[in-house]
Write an enzyme that holds these catalytic residues in place. Structure first.
Site, PDB file in Angstrom:
ATOM      1  N   GLN A   1      -5.056  -3.937  -2.200  1.00 28.57           N
ATOM      2  CA  GLN A   1      -4.584  -2.927  -3.149  1.00 28.57           C
ATOM      3  C   GLN A   1      -4.571  -3.402  -4.594  1.00 28.57           C
ATOM      4  O   GLN A   1      -4.518  -2.582  -5.503  1.00 28.57           O
ATOM      5  CB  GLN A   1      -3.157  -2.479  -2.747  1.00 28.57           C
ATOM      6  CG  GLN A   1      -3.095  -1.725  -1.438  1.00 28.57           C
ATOM      7  CD  GLN A   1      -3.610  -0.291  -1.553  1.00 28.57           C
ATOM      8  OE1 GLN A   1      -3.736   0.271  -2.637  1.00 28.57           O
ATOM      9  NE2 GLN A   1      -3.918   0.315  -0.418  1.00 28.57           N
TER      10      GLN A   1
ATOM     11  N   SER B   1     -11.096  -5.317  -0.236  1.00 24.22           N
ATOM     12  CA  SER B   1     -11.760  -4.151   0.359  1.00 24.22           C
ATOM     13  C   SER B   1     -12.462  -3.362  -0.742  1.00 24.22           C
ATOM     14  O   SER B   1     -11.841  -3.023  -1.751  1.00 24.22           O
ATOM     15  CB  SER B   1     -10.715  -3.277   1.047  1.00 24.22           C
ATOM     16  OG  SER B   1     -11.313  -2.099   1.520  1.00 24.22           O
TER      17      SER B   1
ATOM     18  N   THR C   1     -26.167  -9.512  10.632  1.00 27.21           N
ATOM     19  CA  THR C   1     -26.962  -9.187   9.438  1.00 27.21           C
ATOM     20  C   THR C   1     -26.073  -8.503   8.407  1.00 27.21           C
ATOM     21  O   THR C   1     -25.408  -7.513   8.721  1.00 27.21           O
ATOM     22  CB  THR C   1     -28.133  -8.258   9.826  1.00 27.21           C
ATOM     23  OG1 THR C   1     -28.877  -8.913  10.854  1.00 27.21           O
ATOM     24  CG2 THR C   1     -29.026  -7.953   8.636  1.00 27.21           C
TER      25      THR C   1
ATOM     26  N   CYS D   1      -2.155   5.091   7.204  1.00 25.09           N
ATOM     27  CA  CYS D   1      -2.203   4.495   8.544  1.00 25.09           C
ATOM     28  C   CYS D   1      -1.077   5.006   9.432  1.00 25.09           C
ATOM     29  O   CYS D   1      -1.209   5.037  10.638  1.00 25.09           O
ATOM     30  CB  CYS D   1      -2.102   2.982   8.443  1.00 25.09           C
ATOM     31  SG  CYS D   1      -3.185   2.329   7.200  1.00 25.09           S
TER      32      CYS D   1
ATOM     33  N   ASN E   1       0.801  -1.223   0.000  1.00 24.00           N
ATOM     34  CA  ASN E   1       0.000   0.000   0.000  1.00 24.00           C
ATOM     35  C   ASN E   1       0.836   1.277   0.000  1.00 24.00           C
ATOM     36  O   ASN E   1       0.314   2.351  -0.264  1.00 24.00           O
ATOM     37  CB  ASN E   1      -0.967   0.009   1.192  1.00 24.00           C
ATOM     38  CG  ASN E   1      -0.303  -0.403   2.476  1.00 24.00           C
ATOM     39  OD1 ASN E   1       0.292  -1.476   2.558  1.00 24.00           O
ATOM     40  ND2 ASN E   1      -0.380   0.443   3.479  1.00 24.00           N
TER      41      ASN E   1
HETATM   42  C1  LIG Z   1      -2.962  -3.466   2.046  1.00 24.62           C
HETATM   43  C2  LIG Z   1      -4.125  -3.082   2.904  1.00 24.62           C
HETATM   44  N1  LIG Z   1      -4.662  -3.988   3.726  1.00 24.62           N
HETATM   45  C3  LIG Z   1      -5.709  -3.702   4.503  1.00 24.62           C
HETATM   46  C4  LIG Z   1      -6.263  -2.450   4.511  1.00 24.62           C
HETATM   47  C5  LIG Z   1      -7.444  -2.167   5.406  1.00 24.62           C
HETATM   48  O1  LIG Z   1      -8.606  -2.153   4.603  1.00 24.62           O
HETATM   49  P1  LIG Z   1     -10.025  -1.714   5.201  1.00 24.62           P
HETATM   50  O2  LIG Z   1     -10.000  -0.226   5.235  1.00 24.62           O
HETATM   51  O3  LIG Z   1     -11.016  -2.245   4.198  1.00 24.62           O
HETATM   52  O4  LIG Z   1     -10.180  -2.346   6.522  1.00 24.62           O
HETATM   53  C6  LIG Z   1      -5.730  -1.462   3.684  1.00 24.62           C
HETATM   54  C7  LIG Z   1      -6.285  -0.093   3.712  1.00 24.62           C
HETATM   55  O5  LIG Z   1      -5.600   0.862   3.950  1.00 24.62           O
HETATM   56  C8  LIG Z   1      -4.631  -1.783   2.846  1.00 24.62           C
HETATM   57  O6  LIG Z   1      -4.083  -0.888   2.057  1.00 24.62           O
END
Ligand SMILES: Cc1ncc(COP(=O)(O)O)c(C=O)c1O
Length: 387
Positions: free
Chosen positions: A183, A203, A241, A327, A155
């Site tokens: 990603q 995601s 749900t 993050c 990411n």
């Molecule tokens: C590689 C990766 N894994 C997991 C996530 C977390 O995804 P979500 O926001 O759907 O929980 C992200 C989001 O930043 C990501 O880039």
């Protein structure tokens, strides 16, 4: 009205596709049935979920839609995959292997196995391009290894991992292979059968679907332990749900990619390369992080010479971008991904992540390049503040 910034943060999240929104709207209004209800309202919702499951299965090349379990996002999918697969294989005292550049959701799930279930975990390092060597994965395995978790695309620096080669090591040994594909799925790069993975996390908001919805691909025949129990939804693997409107939007967002109804990865790569060329030519000493070719088409991670990326972005409110991964932003700590590829603390702080997507225009690229170049030159002329 304020002009919106040029949005170059598509690895943090993407805008919802209008077609996904339109498909969702009836399920937020008139079609409010609970998919578990045995009457016509419930059946309408259940049918919509089945369609979305098929759309997701098609996007990632799964054999059938029952291999898709909906979750609240990739974070939950990662937890379900890692805890669920490891604990099903061995309730305590097993060993897992992951990499130094995983998303924190994966690292945290692995740490839970260590902290609460007597597991050991090996974090395999990566090369300067952010790629793990399959031979290093092989070397990390022990007779107790039950799971290997390696992300498909990073990411922060976009590097793509050699999952097919890793699967050739894990599959004959009966070790489960999980990948965090949050990603890569939106680029149409994920084919679970070609890659040979057993579990893959997805995601929706990374591929122009809504936020708060994701999925876990679970290869047919693989048993994992539910992490959220209660009702029998999602084959008992994820009680609660289901979020029907979000699932419908996720399905349509996936289908648009499968059906090539959106601009291709070549479109995205061309714009990314144009921005990269302009910035490298105008800001001497700038380096590109990640693999030169084996990386996401829209990813551009740059380390600028002697410039604080946060300072640069503060001075350009007209651009929405990131200093690393969203993050890590705000934590003050250098990104674990950038340090894993060998960047110093200063180089990590000088790193800017620009992420381009199908909604990015040539005008966006040219205006963003101008703003970044102008601001970088200003900062390069400004002597650093005395400590
Ligand atoms: C590689 C990766 N894994 C997991 C996530 C977390 O995804 P979500 O926001 O759907 O929980 C992200 C989001 O930043 C990501 O880039």
């Amino acid at each position: 009205m304020n002009t919106p910034p040029i949005y170059l943060d598509h690895q943090a999240t993407t805008p919802l596709d209008q077609r996904a929104l339109e498909a969702m709207l009836p399920f937020l209004t008139s079609e409010y049935g609970n998919p578990s209800s045995p009457h016509s309202c419930g059946r309408t919702a259940a049918r919509a979920i089945r369609t979305a499951r098929q759309q997701l299965a098609q996007l990632i090349g799964a054999k059938n839609e029952m291999e898709i379990v909906f979750t609240s996002g990739a974070t939950e999918a990662n937890h379900l995959a890692i805890l669920g697969a490891a604990l099903a294989a061995r309730p305590t005292g097993g060993h897992i292997v992951t990499t130094a550049i995983e998303h924190k959701a994966v690292l945290a799930a692995c740490q839970r196995l260590v902290d609460h279930h007597g597991y050991t975990c090996t974090r395999v390092g990566v090369d300067a391009y952010g790629r793990v060597r399959p031979t290093d994965i092989a070397a990390a395995l022990t007779p107790n290894t039950v799971l290997v978790s390696v992300m498909h695309a990073n990411n922060e620096i976009g590097s793509l991992q050699q999952l097919a080669a890793i699967a050739e090591i894990t599959t004959p040994r009966g070790i489960v292979l999980h990948t965090d594909a949050a990603q890569s799925a939106g680029c149409g790069l994920l084919d679970v059968l070609d890659l040979g993975v057993d579990l893959a996390s997805l995601s929706a908001h990374k591929l122009h679907g809504p936020k708060g919805i994701g999925a876990l691909y679970i290869r047919s025949g693989l048993h994992i332990t539910a992490q959220q129990t209660g009702g029998a939804q999602e084959r008992g693997l994820r009680a609660g749900t289901p979020n029907v409107p979000a699932i419908v939007g996720f399905g349509v967002a996936a289908q648009l990619i499968t059906n090539h109804a959106v601009p291709s990865t070549t479109f995205i790569r061309t714009r990314r390369d144009r921005l990269e060329c302009r910035l490298l030519a105008a800001i001497p000493g700038t380096t590109v992080n990640g693999h030169p070719h084996q990386r996401l088409p829209g990813n551009l991670s740059l380390s600028l010479p002697g410039i604080e990326a946060a300072d640069l972005l503060d001075r350009i409110p007209g651009i929405a971008a990131s200093t690393g991964s969203a993050c890590n932003t705000g934590s003050g700590e250098p990104s674990h991904v950038l340090t894993a590829i060998g960047l110093t603390r200063d180089q990590a702080r000088a790193t800017l992540r620009l992420s381009i997507d199908r909604t990015t225009t040539d005008t966006d690229i040219d205006q963003a390049a101008e703003l970044i170049i102008h601001t970088a030159h200003t900062l390069m002329r400004t002597p650093p503040k005395a400590a």
